[in-house]
Design a protein around this motif. Sequence first.
Motif, PDB file in Angstrom:
ATOM      1  N   THR A 192     -37.353 -24.896  -4.888  1.00 43.07           N
ATOM      2  CA  THR A 192     -37.874 -23.877  -5.809  1.00 43.07           C
ATOM      3  C   THR A 192     -39.270 -24.235  -6.305  1.00 43.07           C
ATOM      4  O   THR A 192     -40.142 -23.367  -6.378  1.00 43.07           O
ATOM      5  N   GLU A 220     -30.274 -25.456  -6.386  1.00 45.55           N
ATOM      6  CA  GLU A 220     -31.577 -24.921  -5.995  1.00 45.55           C
ATOM      7  C   GLU A 220     -31.468 -23.486  -5.485  1.00 45.55           C
ATOM      8  O   GLU A 220     -32.323 -22.647  -5.778  1.00 45.55           O
ATOM      9  N   SER A 224     -33.453 -20.405  -7.143  1.00 38.78           N
ATOM     10  CA  SER A 224     -34.321 -19.543  -6.328  1.00 38.78           C
ATOM     11  C   SER A 224     -33.898 -18.082  -6.445  1.00 38.78           C
ATOM     12  O   SER A 224     -34.741 -17.183  -6.550  1.00 38.78           O
ATOM     13  N   HIS A 229     -36.601 -15.446  -5.349  1.00 42.27           N
ATOM     14  CA  HIS A 229     -37.088 -15.998  -4.082  1.00 42.27           C
ATOM     15  C   HIS A 229     -36.045 -15.765  -2.992  1.00 42.27           C
ATOM     16  O   HIS A 229     -34.860 -16.049  -3.195  1.00 42.27           O
TER      17      HIS A 229
END
Length: 388
Positions: A192, A220, A224, A229
């Motif tokens: 990230t 993670e 994200s 993301h």
Amino acid sequence: DHNTLWRFFRNNRLCIKNVFKQTVQLAVKNDMIGFALQAVDGTKVMADVSKRRSLHKADINRLILSLDESLEEVLSGIESREELESGLPEYNLPLELQDKEKLKELIKNGLDEFTTEDKVRLRSSLNTCLEQFDSEETSHLSLTDKESRLMKGGSNKTSEFSYNAQSIVDSKGQLVVGAKVSQSESDNHHLTEMIDESKENTGNLSQETVADAGYFSGEELHESAEKGHSVLVNLSSNVGKSQFKKSDRFFKDKFKYDKSNDQYECPLGKVLKYERTKCRKDRHYSIRLYRCKSFRECPCRDECSKDKHGRVIERSPFEDVVKKQRDRQKDSKNKKLLSKRKVIVEPVFGWIKHNLGFRRWSYRGLDSVNAQWNMICTSVNLRKLYKK
């Protein structure tokens, strides 16, 4: 000469990152960044140190044990002595003990040459060393560069004091859009932050970011997802598999979770009910455990688990996001994107290490090696920009 270069680096160390950022922004303006696919990876680069000048927690503990045996009659006085000298500068190991081989020789051959006074002082120094190990959260320290860490790397996988150099590379022109150095040997907590680094430098997010199994972490993946993301991370080899696996059909991913009843169902229809919650020091979250109570009557118990108390399934708070990641990777298009990772980022590392011959840091300390890594990634980008 080298002094000119050293003075330039010393005076401009903090500016180098901005120069790297400007190369990225210039590439964006010239349509050299595609924002369609980016790949993140890390590579170990050896620190500018010798392994001889290093301390290892196990060696220090062995030496303390030897000291305690030879100082049994005066151990009671050590504590008061340390209190009297607590206002003095921090103890350092004597010079003759700052060499790894000499330290091992001393542990092996004993402390006969030291007076009682020397032993008391040495004991205090060793206590300070142990405190430093604890504060740095490591078992190995270099006396030359205390911020470097012992890591496995290179083709022969030997352990060397190193730093972990991280990069995120855009697929369109293989330009480095994010660069950072870490003290951590593992990559799984950098995904990230590297995507955030890329966004800060380019002002935009890539449609997809791919990474190898070293970056796999439920924590993670969750972070994200929270930040919007889109990532594809190769699943770790043990994800969904039993520690005692004998058959693919009893991997964890074959067990169905019933959210309404908070329980698992195995491939044979047996129920695994919630048993307890456990916490681990190396994690910031708790794990829920589900155990099979009917394993004694199960004809496949030996195939499923060797645990004499019955098969256990662990459930972290990030199981849902891991499942989504697993489902995404079943898509043929996403599989193709993951396969492109190594041809995006690994050639950049190859060019840096093989063509430039950069295999060891020239500077010491995390801030300095971070600046040097940004300078190297700047040179990579400048060559691409020059060709354009």
